[in-house]
Design a protein around this motif. Structure first.
Motif, short mmCIF file in Angstrom:
data_model
loop_
_atom_site.label_atom_id
_atom_site.label_comp_id
_atom_site.label_asym_id
_atom_site.label_seq_id
_atom_site.Cartn_x
_atom_site.Cartn_y
_atom_site.Cartn_z
N PRO A 65 41.95 33.84 43.01
CA PRO A 65 40.85 34.39 42.21
C PRO A 65 41.33 35.08 40.94
CG PRO A 65 41.15 35.64 44.25
CD PRO A 65 41.98 34.39 44.38
N GLN A 66 42.61 35.42 40.87
CA GLN A 66 43.14 36.04 39.68
C GLN A 66 43.45 35.01 38.60
OE1 GLN A 66 43.18 39.31 39.40
NE2 GLN A 66 43.58 38.75 37.29
N TRP A 67 43.90 33.83 39.02
CA TRP A 67 44.37 32.84 38.06
C TRP A 67 43.36 31.73 37.77
CZ3 TRP A 67 48.43 33.84 35.21
CH2 TRP A 67 49.38 34.74 35.69
N ALA A 68 42.71 31.24 38.82
CA ALA A 68 41.85 30.06 38.65
C ALA A 68 40.78 30.26 37.56
CB ALA A 68 41.22 29.68 39.99
N PRO A 69 40.06 31.41 37.55
CA PRO A 69 39.05 31.57 36.50
C PRO A 69 39.67 31.59 35.11
CG PRO A 69 38.75 33.21 38.23
CD PRO A 69 40.06 32.54 38.49
N GLN A 70 40.86 32.17 34.99
CA GLN A 70 41.53 32.19 33.68
C GLN A 70 41.85 30.78 33.21
OE1 GLN A 70 44.63 34.98 32.54
NE2 GLN A 70 44.56 35.81 34.60
N LEU A 71 42.39 29.99 34.15
CA LEU A 71 42.76 28.62 33.81
C LEU A 71 41.52 27.82 33.43
CD1 LEU A 71 45.10 26.51 33.80
CD2 LEU A 71 44.30 25.85 36.06
N LEU A 72 40.47 27.99 34.23
CA LEU A 72 39.23 27.26 33.98
C LEU A 72 38.66 27.65 32.62
CD1 LEU A 72 37.67 25.27 35.73
CD2 LEU A 72 36.06 27.12 36.21
N GLY B 373 49.71 46.42 39.39
CA GLY B 373 49.33 45.16 40.02
C GLY B 373 48.60 44.25 39.07
N GLU B 374 48.14 43.17 39.61
CA GLU B 374 47.30 42.26 38.83
C GLU B 374 45.95 42.19 39.51
OE1 GLU B 374 49.18 38.53 38.22
OE2 GLU B 374 50.89 39.42 37.21
N PRO B 375 44.84 42.41 38.79
CA PRO B 375 44.81 42.69 37.36
C PRO B 375 45.30 44.10 37.03
CG PRO B 375 42.62 42.84 38.28
CD PRO B 375 43.49 42.34 39.37
N ASN B 376 45.93 44.19 35.89
CA ASN B 376 46.46 45.43 35.37
C ASN B 376 45.30 46.36 34.97
OD1 ASN B 376 47.30 47.19 33.17
ND2 ASN B 376 49.25 46.12 33.30
N ASN B 377 45.28 47.56 35.55
CA ASN B 377 44.15 48.47 35.34
C ASN B 377 43.93 48.80 33.87
OD1 ASN B 377 43.33 51.86 36.02
ND2 ASN B 377 42.01 50.11 36.37
N GLU B 378 45.00 49.08 33.15
CA GLU B 378 44.85 49.43 31.73
C GLU B 378 44.27 48.25 30.94
OE1 GLU B 378 44.99 51.99 29.94
OE2 GLU B 378 45.60 51.46 27.91
N ASN B 379 44.81 47.06 31.18
CA ASN B 379 44.31 45.89 30.47
C ASN B 379 42.83 45.67 30.74
OD1 ASN B 379 46.91 45.62 29.71
ND2 ASN B 379 47.29 43.67 30.74
N GLN B 380 42.42 45.91 31.98
CA GLN B 380 41.00 45.73 32.31
C GLN B 380 40.14 46.76 31.59
OE1 GLN B 380 40.13 45.45 36.55
NE2 GLN B 380 39.44 43.39 36.04
N LEU B 381 40.67 47.99 31.48
CA LEU B 381 39.90 49.01 30.76
C LEU B 381 39.69 48.61 29.31
CD1 LEU B 381 41.19 52.45 32.07
CD2 LEU B 381 38.96 51.41 32.41
N TRP B 382 40.72 48.03 28.70
CA TRP B 382 40.55 47.55 27.31
C TRP B 382 39.40 46.57 27.25
CZ3 TRP B 382 45.77 45.93 24.65
CH2 TRP B 382 46.69 46.98 24.75
N ASN B 383 39.48 45.61 28.13
CA ASN B 383 38.52 44.51 28.11
C ASN B 383 37.09 45.03 28.31
OD1 ASN B 383 36.90 42.31 29.63
ND2 ASN B 383 38.51 41.20 28.58
N VAL B 384 36.87 45.84 29.38
CA VAL B 384 35.49 46.25 29.65
C VAL B 384 34.99 47.26 28.62
CG1 VAL B 384 35.63 45.76 32.11
CG2 VAL B 384 36.10 48.07 31.30
N SER B 385 35.88 48.13 28.11
CA SER B 385 35.41 49.09 27.11
C SER B 385 34.96 48.36 25.85
CB SER B 385 36.52 50.09 26.77
OG SER B 385 36.96 50.74 27.92
N ALA B 408 41.36 45.06 44.33
CA ALA B 408 41.97 43.77 44.67
C ALA B 408 43.42 43.93 45.11
CB ALA B 408 41.88 42.82 43.48
N TRP B 409 44.11 44.97 44.63
CA TRP B 409 45.52 45.08 45.00
C TRP B 409 45.96 46.48 45.37
CZ3 TRP B 409 48.59 48.41 42.23
CH2 TRP B 409 48.06 48.86 41.02
N TYR B 410 45.18 47.53 45.03
CA TYR B 410 45.66 48.89 45.23
C TYR B 410 45.13 49.44 46.55
CZ TYR B 410 47.03 53.67 44.17
OH TYR B 410 47.61 54.91 44.21
N GLU B 411 46.03 49.60 47.51
CA GLU B 411 45.64 49.91 48.87
C GLU B 411 44.81 51.19 49.00
OE1 GLU B 411 48.54 49.86 52.26
OE2 GLU B 411 48.91 47.91 51.31
N PRO B 412 45.23 52.33 48.42
CA PRO B 412 44.45 53.55 48.61
C PRO B 412 43.00 53.40 48.17
CG PRO B 412 46.57 54.09 47.67
CD PRO B 412 46.48 52.59 47.69
#
Lengths: 309, 416
Positions: A65-72, B373-385, B408-412
């Protein structure tokens, strides 16, 4: 009968091209494909290595789900990018070529040169100029629209998800329209005048001459231009990178395969690069381009009939 | 040129027995600072160590991480590496590209907070010398404020009505910022006004512990507060880049500029009008205030550098009061992190740093741990802001996207 000696001179003539092409194209290509079959590992003590994972990267790219939408997203943007070139650049190039091949148009050499000029300019320059032209702050796009009383239609063209990709495609069309024009022109000029004259004597209109005589005769060029456009578009990267940077904004609406590859391979913002995944994306690009070219070779070129002129 | 080369040769020959010699190259994303390094900092260093040639070689900020990575991999990177805070540099250290600096003389001049951005999770290795932090706030055009009879807002509501007044005046843009490069929207938007809503460190640590999410409480409220900027942003902001916005402000086109303190040095050179600054105003009725005082820049040593000794001398010099004073005043807006007393001459920089006394400081919410992790939290903040300001999504959607990305990736944050 005496056996002919082994044609050494052929090898000698082929060698430079084969060696250079192998060293700088084939070897890197194969090595990149090899890299796409590996994934980074962290060993005890933090040392980094690579481990063979087979086709796992491709599976991740196509299903995670992290890559497929980006590729698409990148793939469909790339298809739109290509479609605009096919629907605008090549027909316009063809029309220009037909106009320029007509003996009735004066100053043909001047037009030809002017229209071809942007193709020899650096893409970085083109990107920069168009960024400035379209800038809502300094740009002249608003003033130009104002000449027609349409100033209210001006938009931040490169800043909206709905317009950015189409705008950039058209900029690319503007830059590259000279190439199909030249190829078509060369093909049109090669058609003997007798054929056109005979058609006119038989009462064909200009429209009829074009569709029934000229166009069928330049079909091989139409194929070549299409396949060149296809390969060029799916390899494209520079214009998007120059105008929108690797982030291909807004919200990845201008992201094409080339920029997705760059971002993944080299990393961007705070995300470190991922060379193996980048190589995987390059592998998919190769596959897409290869299949397109194969469709052309078997579906189009083989069916062309050679007409002796 | 010939003469200079001769002098350099002479001094090298003479000084060989006396001091370290060598040449150092500094990798940096601060291309705005090129002249400061060339004209102020490097000469001051050379006054003490005349035989070490230093070259400041910056690349474009947006490309720095990628360019640096490839250079380090290829072994062609400079001797000194300007360090981004937290994970980007931690990653370089773990991959062996940065040398540990635990035994560097002078490191004792930095507090634990200052070093926190360039230390391993277990605190055992420090790998960059902390250079400076940056503070967010708003810079305004005093001429426009005087003309329209405006004064610095004390609350967020006053801030918005001030922007409304500018909008109604019709002569100026209320808020000068673009979203084309995306990071401004998050860094000078969300992380600028946000700490007042998520109560600074309290909220930030809550995110790391998993006790609060981006889609609730202060973090959601900050997205809602940011969305209120939309009607006040400059014409065509969606396609306006960061340098364009800087230029628009210094040309006097708008009243208020959401700033990082690093903008001060650029504006001082370019703006012909007097400027003032106010801190992000808290919402009506909130007594205390919070500011983003972000550990932003450090300097590390390329482990593969052939000039280790000279590079260590340079780093050691960077821990001295001399460097702190020099750097803080040559680059107003970058506030030193060492414990030395430093006097700031620039009034605007002085204003920014004075907020440290009035409000509680915090760093940007996404930098520590959450961008691993991926997605990178900072990068996502750029995008949504950026999308939020562009009107493509609502504050709720922005908050949910970021929260989902983190879960998606951060356990806590994955909770029950």
């Amino acid at each position: 009968m005496r056996r002919r000696p082994f044609p050494v001179h052929i090898l000698v003539f082929l060698a430079p091209a084969v060696l250079l092409y192998t060293a700088f194209m084939i070897y890197p290509l194969l090595d990149s494909l090899r890299l796409s079959l590996f994934a980074p590992t962290v060993e005890e003590g933090g040392a980094r290595g690579l481990a063979f994972v087979g086709l796992q990267n491709y599976r991740t790219l196509l299903s995670h789900p992290q890559w497929a939408p980006q590729l698409l997203n990148a793939l469909s943007n790339n298809v739109l990018f290509f479609a605009i070139h096919m629907l605008v650049q090549n027909p316009v190039g063809l029309s220009l070529a037909v106009l320029l091949s007509s003996k009735l148009v004066r100053g043909r050499a001047v037009y030809r040169t002017l229209i071809f000029t942007p193709t020899v300019l650096s893409v970085v320059l083109i990107g920069f100029i168009w960024r400035l032209i379209l800038s809502p702050l300094w740009g002249i796009s608003g003033d130009v629209l104002g000449l027609f009383g349409l100033e209210h239609l001006n938009q931040p063209w490169l800043g909206q998800e709905s317009t950015a990709l189409v705008t950039l495609s058209l900029v690319s069309v503007w830059q590259n329209v000279g190439i199909p024009m030249m190829l078509f022109l060369a093909a049109l000029v090669g058609i003997p005048d007798e054929l056109l004259e005979a058609a006119r004597v038989d009462g064909a209109t200009a429209w009829g001459v074009f569709w029934r005589v000229q166009f069928p005769l330049i079909l091989p060029t139409v194929g070549i231009v299409s396949v060149l456009t296809f390969v060029g578009n799916f390899n494209a990267f520079d214009l998007i990178y120059t105008t929108q940077r690797a982030i291909a904004g807004p919200n990845f609406s201008t992201d094409i395969m080339g920029t997705l590859f760059f971002r993944t391979f080299f990393g961007f913002q705070l995300q470190p690069g991922n060379p193996t995944m980048g190589a995987t994306i390059a592998g998919v690009m190769l596959l897409v381009i290869l299949s397109g070219v194969l469709v052309y070779l078997f579906g189009y070129q083989r069916r062309l009939q050679r007409i002796e002129l | 040129m010939k003469l200079r080369l001769g002098l350099v040769l002479c001094s090298t020959l003479l000084g060989a027995a006396l001091a370290q010699s060598g040449s150092l190259t500094i990798e940096s994303w601060r291309n705005d600072d090129l002249t400061v390094w060339q004209e102020t900092i490097i000469p001051a260093f050379n006054a003490r160590y005349p035989d070490i040639q230093v070259t400041f070689a910056p690349s474009a900020p947006a490309e720095y991480n990628a360019v640096l990575n490839s250079k380090l991999e290829a072994g062609s990177a400079g001797d000194l590496i300007t360090c981004r805070p937290f994970d980007v540099s931690l990653d370089l250290f773990q991959r062996g590209h940065l040398a540990p600096l635990n035994d560097l003389p002078g490191m004792e001049n930095f507090s634990d907070v200052a070093k926190s951005a360039w230390i391993t999770d277990d605190g055992s290795d420090v790998f960059c010398v902390p250079m400076a932090s940056v503070i967010h706030g708003f810079i305004y055009n005093q001429d426009i404020f005087a003309e329209l009879g405006l004064s610095e807002p004390q609350t967020y509501e006053e801030f918005l009505s001030l922007l409304q007044t500018v909008r109604e005046s019709g002569a100026y843009e209320p808020l000068i910022m673009g979203t084309a490069d995306q990071w401004e929207a998050a860094t000078m938007g969300y992380q600028n006004i946000g700490p007042n809503y998520w109560r600074g460190e309290e909220g930030r640590r809550g995110l790391i512990d998993g006790t609060i999410g981006y889609d609730e409480g202060g973090f959601l409220a900050a997205f809602e507060a940011l969305a209120a900027w939309r009607p006040f942003l400059m014409n065509g902001y969606q396609a306006t880049t960061y340098p364009d916005a800087q230029a628009a402000f210094t040309l006097g086109m708008g009243a208020v500029y959401p700033a990082g303190s690093w903008d001060i040095s650029v504006f001082n050179q370019q703006a012909p009008f007097p400027m003032g600054a106010f801190r992000p105003p808290p919402p009506e009725g909130q007594e205390d205030c919070f500011i983003s005082d972000h550990t932003d820049i450090g300097m590390g040593l390329n482990a593969a550098s052939p000039n280790q000794e000279a590079a260590r001398l340079f780093l050691e010099w960077m821990t001295t009061p001399e460097f702190a004073e020099l750097y803080a005043n040559a680059l107003p807006g970058f506030f030193p992190l060492s414990n030395h007393e430093v006097t700031l001459q620039d009034p605007l920089a002085q204003e920014f740093v004075s907020w440290r006394g009035e409000c509680a400081s915090t760093i940007r919410s996404s930098y520590q741990i959450l961008s691993r992790g991926e997605p990178n939290n900072e990068n996502q903040l750029w995008n949504v802001s950026a999308r939020l300001l562009n009107g493509e999504i609502t504050p709720q959607e922005a908050a949910q996207t970021v929260q989902a990305g983190l879960e998606a990736w951060y356990e806590p944050q994955q909770g029950e």
